[in-house]
Design a protein around this motif. Sequence first.
Motif, PDB file in Angstrom:
ATOM      1  N   ALA A 170      16.227  36.846  38.469  1.00 43.28           N
ATOM      2  CA  ALA A 170      16.894  36.588  37.274  1.00 43.28           C
ATOM      3  C   ALA A 170      18.596  36.486  37.573  1.00 43.28           C
ATOM      4  N   HIS A 171      18.743  37.568  38.481  1.00 37.36           N
ATOM      5  CA  HIS A 171      20.373  37.631  38.659  1.00 37.36           C
ATOM      6  C   HIS A 171      20.862  37.263  40.173  1.00 37.36           C
ATOM      7  N   THR A 172      19.796  36.527  40.713  1.00 40.48           N
ATOM      8  CA  THR A 172      20.224  36.225  42.173  1.00 40.48           C
ATOM      9  C   THR A 172      20.071  34.663  42.467  1.00 40.48           C
ATOM     10  N   PHE A 191      12.658  32.808  38.358  1.00 40.57           N
ATOM     11  CA  PHE A 191      14.211  32.679  37.752  1.00 40.57           C
ATOM     12  C   PHE A 191      14.194  32.507  36.398  1.00 40.57           C
ATOM     13  N   SER A 192      15.138  32.810  35.830  1.00 44.63           N
ATOM     14  CA  SER A 192      15.549  32.474  34.250  1.00 44.63           C
ATOM     15  C   SER A 192      16.720  31.547  34.224  1.00 44.63           C
ATOM     16  N   CYS A 193      16.491  30.647  33.326  1.00 45.06           N
ATOM     17  CA  CYS A 193      17.779  29.791  32.955  1.00 45.06           C
ATOM     18  C   CYS A 193      17.852  30.197  31.419  1.00 45.06           C
ATOM     19  N   TYR A 196      22.459  33.598  29.535  1.00 43.40           N
ATOM     20  CA  TYR A 196      23.084  34.863  30.184  1.00 43.40           C
ATOM     21  C   TYR A 196      23.027  34.860  31.713  1.00 43.40           C
ATOM     22  N   LYS A 197      22.168  33.912  32.231  1.00 50.32           N
ATOM     23  CA  LYS A 197      21.925  33.907  33.629  1.00 50.32           C
ATOM     24  C   LYS A 197      22.707  32.804  34.287  1.00 50.32           C
ATOM     25  N   HIS A 198      22.415  32.254  35.607  1.00 48.03           N
ATOM     26  CA  HIS A 198      23.555  31.331  36.244  1.00 48.03           C
ATOM     27  C   HIS A 198      23.282  29.770  35.799  1.00 48.03           C
TER      28      HIS A 198
END
Length: 401
Positions: A170-172, A191-193, A196-198
């Motif tokens: 989630a943060h990488t 992964f998250s979209c 607040y993520k990338h």
Amino acid sequence: MNESENLSFHKSFTQQEPIPEEGIAAAVTVMQSGRLHRYNTVENEPSETDLLESEFAEYLGVNYALACASGGYAIQIALRSAGVDVGDHVFCNAYTLAPVPGAIHNLGAVPLFIDTNDEYTIDCEHLEQEARKGRAQYLLLSHMRGHLVDMDRLTAICTAHNITVIEDCAHTMGANWNGKKSGTWGKVGCFSCQTYKHINSGEGGFLVSDDEQLMARAVVYSGSYMLYGKHRAAPDDSAFDAVKYTTPNFSGRMDNLRAAILRPQLNQLEKQCARWNCLYEALERELRGQNGIYLPERSAKENFVGSSLQFSLPQLNAADIESFVAQCSARGVELKWFGREEPQGYTSRMDSWRYLQDIPELPNTQRVLAHMLDIRLPLTFDDSDCAILAAIIKDVLQTMR
Ligand SMILES: *Cc1c(COP(=O)(O)O)cnc(C)c1O
């Protein structure tokens, strides 16, 4: 008198950049077509979701990618697809975010928390001890706040003890360890979209893998019905023969509207990561070496994305840190404090997850979280903002002495 004493900060720590014009135009086209559902395609035309998955798989250099409704959902499906069953134990970081133990619990499995070290990552020694006892066959590894543990060492431990690794990236997204991208180390990467993520589609997530059977199960779990053949970044139809009648549908697909918004952002991801790292460096430069502030040394192999920065105030007690955070906040600098007794806004402490039985005492995790502070660095900030943030943080720290 200190000249920075009256300085305050006025930007929002949760304000992201707008969606690129290209993404807005693509989203409008999807809406005009009326075909928002990922499988609602004309003949053999790929949907935005199919294209996004192919592009994400290509970006990471993996065989398969699946877009889903959220990052937490991707984790849950990844655990199931990797074979975690009701009652199984799953190692995970003691320092993580609520969706991580939540995903394990959702399966009827049980998290076994692994301690945290002074680098803010999972404690490999503790992991190895617990692995030796054979307490779990799976590790759900969170790269919390973008800090990557020594992935060579972690992989060696997990390989030696036959532990399947599921990565929570989630943060990488955009980060790598020694050139190998985060999310490609484990058997499956998530992964998250979320905003607040990338990359930002409001909600959304991915799971990626090179494993054909795992991915076939994941696609059916995600709610493919018998339309899995439409996926471009999934295994061939033959891989589904073994799973299509035995895998339940846990409906959690991505839609074409979100995919349309994400595709141009994925294109710009590398560029955005470089911008985050500039902000991170601008702030880090000011804070490192300051009396009373601790920042972990990061390995030259750790190519992280500096979308947030963490530091510790090891000499301050809880009351002082509370006052430090309040004074910073009064001057517009929002810091998250993971050690807060009563969680505010989110939970990252094990003792907040009281639906779990047997929450262990992990003194290192408790100590690290008691002193660690977190600051977001959205791309709506610039270098001069980082200078103001640093000045206020240093100034408030002065008053604590
Ligand atoms: C955000 C986040 C998730 C879950 O992502 P959602 O898309 O919000 O479900 C999982 N793990 C960590 C560490 C996160 O920060």
